[in-house]
Design a protein around this motif. Structure first.
Motif, short mmCIF file in Angstrom:
data_model
loop_
_atom_site.label_atom_id
_atom_site.label_comp_id
_atom_site.label_asym_id
_atom_site.label_seq_id
_atom_site.Cartn_x
_atom_site.Cartn_y
_atom_site.Cartn_z
N GLN A 46 0.81 -1.21 0.00
CA GLN A 46 0.00 0.00 0.00
C GLN A 46 0.85 1.27 0.00
N THR A 47 2.07 1.21 0.55
CA THR A 47 2.89 2.42 0.68
C THR A 47 4.11 2.42 -0.24
N ARG A 48 4.08 1.60 -1.26
CA ARG A 48 5.21 1.51 -2.18
C ARG A 48 5.58 2.86 -2.78
N ASP A 49 4.58 3.70 -3.08
CA ASP A 49 4.84 5.01 -3.67
C ASP A 49 5.41 6.01 -2.68
N MET A 50 5.39 5.72 -1.38
CA MET A 50 5.94 6.61 -0.36
C MET A 50 7.27 6.07 0.16
N ALA A 51 7.99 5.34 -0.65
CA ALA A 51 9.21 4.66 -0.21
C ALA A 51 10.18 5.60 0.49
N GLY A 52 10.62 5.20 1.68
CA GLY A 52 11.60 5.95 2.44
C GLY A 52 11.04 7.06 3.31
N THR A 53 9.78 7.45 3.12
CA THR A 53 9.17 8.51 3.91
C THR A 53 8.50 7.89 5.13
N THR A 54 8.76 8.46 6.30
CA THR A 54 8.13 7.96 7.52
C THR A 54 6.64 8.26 7.48
N VAL A 55 5.83 7.21 7.72
CA VAL A 55 4.38 7.36 7.65
C VAL A 55 3.74 6.79 8.92
N PRO A 56 2.84 7.55 9.56
CA PRO A 56 2.11 7.02 10.71
C PRO A 56 1.04 6.03 10.24
N VAL A 57 0.86 4.96 11.01
CA VAL A 57 -0.14 3.95 10.70
C VAL A 57 -0.96 3.69 11.96
N VAL A 58 -2.29 3.63 11.81
CA VAL A 58 -3.17 3.30 12.92
C VAL A 58 -3.73 1.91 12.62
N ILE A 59 -3.39 0.95 13.48
CA ILE A 59 -3.79 -0.45 13.28
C ILE A 59 -4.87 -0.80 14.29
N SER A 60 -6.00 -1.29 13.81
CA SER A 60 -7.08 -1.76 14.68
C SER A 60 -7.01 -3.28 14.74
N VAL A 61 -6.86 -3.82 15.96
CA VAL A 61 -6.76 -5.27 16.14
C VAL A 61 -8.07 -5.77 16.75
N TYR A 62 -8.61 -6.86 16.19
CA TYR A 62 -9.89 -7.42 16.65
C TYR A 62 -9.66 -8.71 17.43
N ASN A 63 -10.71 -9.15 18.15
CA ASN A 63 -10.59 -10.32 19.02
C ASN A 63 -10.31 -11.62 18.28
N ASP A 64 -10.59 -11.69 16.99
CA ASP A 64 -10.28 -12.91 16.23
C ASP A 64 -8.91 -12.82 15.56
N ARG A 65 -8.07 -11.89 16.03
CA ARG A 65 -6.69 -11.66 15.58
C ARG A 65 -6.59 -11.12 14.16
N THR A 66 -7.68 -10.60 13.64
CA THR A 66 -7.62 -9.93 12.34
C THR A 66 -7.29 -8.46 12.60
N PHE A 67 -6.97 -7.75 11.57
CA PHE A 67 -6.60 -6.34 11.73
C PHE A 67 -7.00 -5.54 10.51
N GLU A 68 -7.10 -4.25 10.72
CA GLU A 68 -7.29 -3.27 9.65
C GLU A 68 -6.31 -2.14 9.96
N PHE A 69 -5.82 -1.49 8.93
CA PHE A 69 -4.93 -0.35 9.20
C PHE A 69 -5.23 0.80 8.27
N VAL A 70 -4.96 2.00 8.78
CA VAL A 70 -5.14 3.23 8.03
C VAL A 70 -3.79 3.94 7.98
N VAL A 71 -3.35 4.28 6.78
CA VAL A 71 -2.10 5.00 6.61
C VAL A 71 -2.41 6.49 6.58
N LYS A 72 -1.78 7.23 7.47
CA LYS A 72 -1.97 8.68 7.55
C LYS A 72 -0.94 9.38 6.66
N SER A 73 -1.08 10.69 6.51
CA SER A 73 -0.09 11.43 5.74
C SER A 73 1.18 11.58 6.59
N PRO A 74 2.34 11.71 5.95
CA PRO A 74 3.60 11.83 6.70
C PRO A 74 3.56 13.02 7.66
#
Length: 142
Positions: A46-74
């Motif tokens: 998902q972040t291949r085009d932002m290579a080398g730039t530090t990016v914040p990520v918010v990861i939501s973890v669920y009780n069945d060990r699945t996850f979703e994440f949102v990539v914020k702007s640098p």
């Protein structure tokens, strides 16, 4: 079947397209039983085009060990350092100036950061970015 519930939200900063199972990703996700390899693969894709730039990520973890994440702007300091062409901000920004950015560059950074800032308008966002630049020892010109 059990209902999918949010267990925790994790915030980490990772270089775009360069995530590895090593810290900070592994240490953040490991205790929650998330498939770290799967996260790393999806994030890097998902972040291949932002290579080398530090990016914040918010990861939501669920009780069945699945996850979703949102990539914020640098973060604004990262964008300002790139625009000014400097490695880091000044140790003492009142006495030392490490670089400069133009008003147009500040506006471009403000547009990039707009959805993550709590500014009501582009002008307010520009003032926020300009303030960050001042605190880093970067001069805004033009």
């Amino acid at each position: 079947m059990a209902k999918k519930q949010l267990v925790t939200t994790i915030k980490v900063q990772v270089k775009g397209g360069q995530a590895t199972p090593a810290p900070p990703v592994g240490t953040a996700l490991g205790p929650h039983g998330v498939n770290i390899g799967q996260f790393v693969q999806q994030f890097n894709e998902q972040t291949r085009d932002m290579a080398g730039t530090t990016v914040p990520v918010v990861i939501s973890v669920y009780n069945d060990r699945t996850f979703e994440f949102v990539v914020k702007s640098p973060p604004a300091p990262v964008l300002l350092k790139q625009a000014a062409g400097v490695a880091k901000g000044a140790g003492n920004p009142l006495k030392n100036k490490v670089g400069s950015v133009t008003d147009a560059q500040v506006e471009e950074i403000a547009k990039t950061k707009m959805e993550d800032l709590n500014a009501g308008s582009l002008e307010q966002a520009k003032k926020t970015i300009a303030g960050t630049a001042r605190s880093m020892g970067i001069t805004v010109v033009g």
